[in-house]
Design an enzyme around this catalytic site. Sequence first.
Site, PDB file in Angstrom:
ATOM      1  N   ASP A  48       4.026 -43.171 -19.688  1.00  0.00           N
ATOM      2  CA  ASP A  48       4.354 -43.442 -18.295  1.00  0.00           C
ATOM      3  C   ASP A  48       5.809 -43.877 -18.104  1.00  0.00           C
ATOM      4  O   ASP A  48       6.519 -44.188 -19.065  1.00  0.00           O
ATOM      5  CB  ASP A  48       3.430 -44.530 -17.745  1.00  0.00           C
ATOM      6  CG  ASP A  48       2.124 -43.956 -17.226  1.00  0.00           C
ATOM      7  OD1 ASP A  48       1.981 -42.722 -17.189  1.00  0.00           O
ATOM      8  OD2 ASP A  48       1.235 -44.745 -16.847  1.00  0.00           O
ATOM      9  N   LYS A  69       4.948 -41.596 -13.110  1.00  0.00           N
ATOM     10  CA  LYS A  69       4.990 -41.488 -11.659  1.00  0.00           C
ATOM     11  C   LYS A  69       5.834 -42.640 -11.116  1.00  0.00           C
ATOM     12  O   LYS A  69       5.642 -43.796 -11.491  1.00  0.00           O
ATOM     13  CB  LYS A  69       3.581 -41.550 -11.070  1.00  0.00           C
ATOM     14  CG  LYS A  69       2.684 -40.406 -11.491  1.00  0.00           C
ATOM     15  CD  LYS A  69       1.379 -40.416 -10.733  1.00  0.00           C
ATOM     16  CE  LYS A  69       0.433 -41.499 -11.220  1.00  0.00           C
ATOM     17  NZ  LYS A  69      -0.142 -41.198 -12.536  1.00  0.00           N
ATOM     18  N   MET A 182       3.352 -54.516  -7.272  1.00  0.00           N
ATOM     19  CA  MET A 182       3.626 -53.379  -6.381  1.00  0.00           C
ATOM     20  C   MET A 182       3.681 -53.815  -4.922  1.00  0.00           C
ATOM     21  O   MET A 182       3.158 -53.144  -4.038  1.00  0.00           O
ATOM     22  CB  MET A 182       2.563 -52.283  -6.587  1.00  0.00           C
ATOM     23  CG  MET A 182       2.512 -51.744  -8.003  1.00  0.00           C
ATOM     24  SD  MET A 182       1.140 -50.611  -8.308  1.00  0.00           S
ATOM     25  CE  MET A 182      -0.255 -51.747  -8.327  1.00  0.00           C
TER      26      MET A 182
END
Length: 265
Positions: A48, A69, A182
């Site tokens: 990742d 991503k 996040m």
Amino acid sequence: MKYSNENNSTLSNAGGHFTVIGAGPGDVELITLKAIKALQSADVVLYDALVSVELLDYAPNAEQIFVGKRKGCYTYQQGQINELIVSRAKSHGKVVRLKGGDPFVFGRGAEEMEYAAAHGLQVAMVPGISSCLSVPASQNIPVTKRGASESFWVITGTTKEHKLSADVALAAKSNATVVILMGMSKLSQIAELFRAEGKAETPIAIVQNGTRKDERIAVGTIASIEDEVAKQQLTNPAIIIIGEVVKHRARILSIAQNQELQLSK
């Protein structure tokens, strides 16, 4: 569902083998020995965006595929990643999915394991050191401390619908430490929820690139933190820590500075 433990050295690769590994928060030394062993035996590594690429040195003979991503930027869609896991496991043998932090904490490790198992793969999980604990700790911020916090919430700042989690409003009513992952794009909303609970002076810290060489931090109160973030130009990836425990960092720094002064006399 076929399940295996990485300690089992007699696994059959007839249907392929899939292991989800937590790489830790970013510091390459914060990966577990068990994760390193799994990497060393991997035939394929899918890694990742938040993974330190130095960790790929533990898998020099494996095919290494970046499937990371970032917000608004996808090398592979999740469905494509799932298909890649299965196809590579069946053609190559052992596939490792290297994900930042712990893949079971707001990662898709559980979903990928389910997909792999449903397609006949043996699956295993190697936990990682989660950023929700290690990043605050790297800045001398405990998530619990006697007399300051008896519990802590770990909340995603952005749900799959791209909205702020409703749990943030509930957490703002508590005396617990609140750790939000996040959540930088929702910082104004988060601050407003805490202000609405009369907590404008509650300490808050935001750590960008936690445990990495380019780690940066902003410390303030709910009332001041947006100005601090703007001043320092902090962006994602970052972790938000809210609560009285944030004050521990300043206390430790003060003690260290006083000791240095004493030694210099």
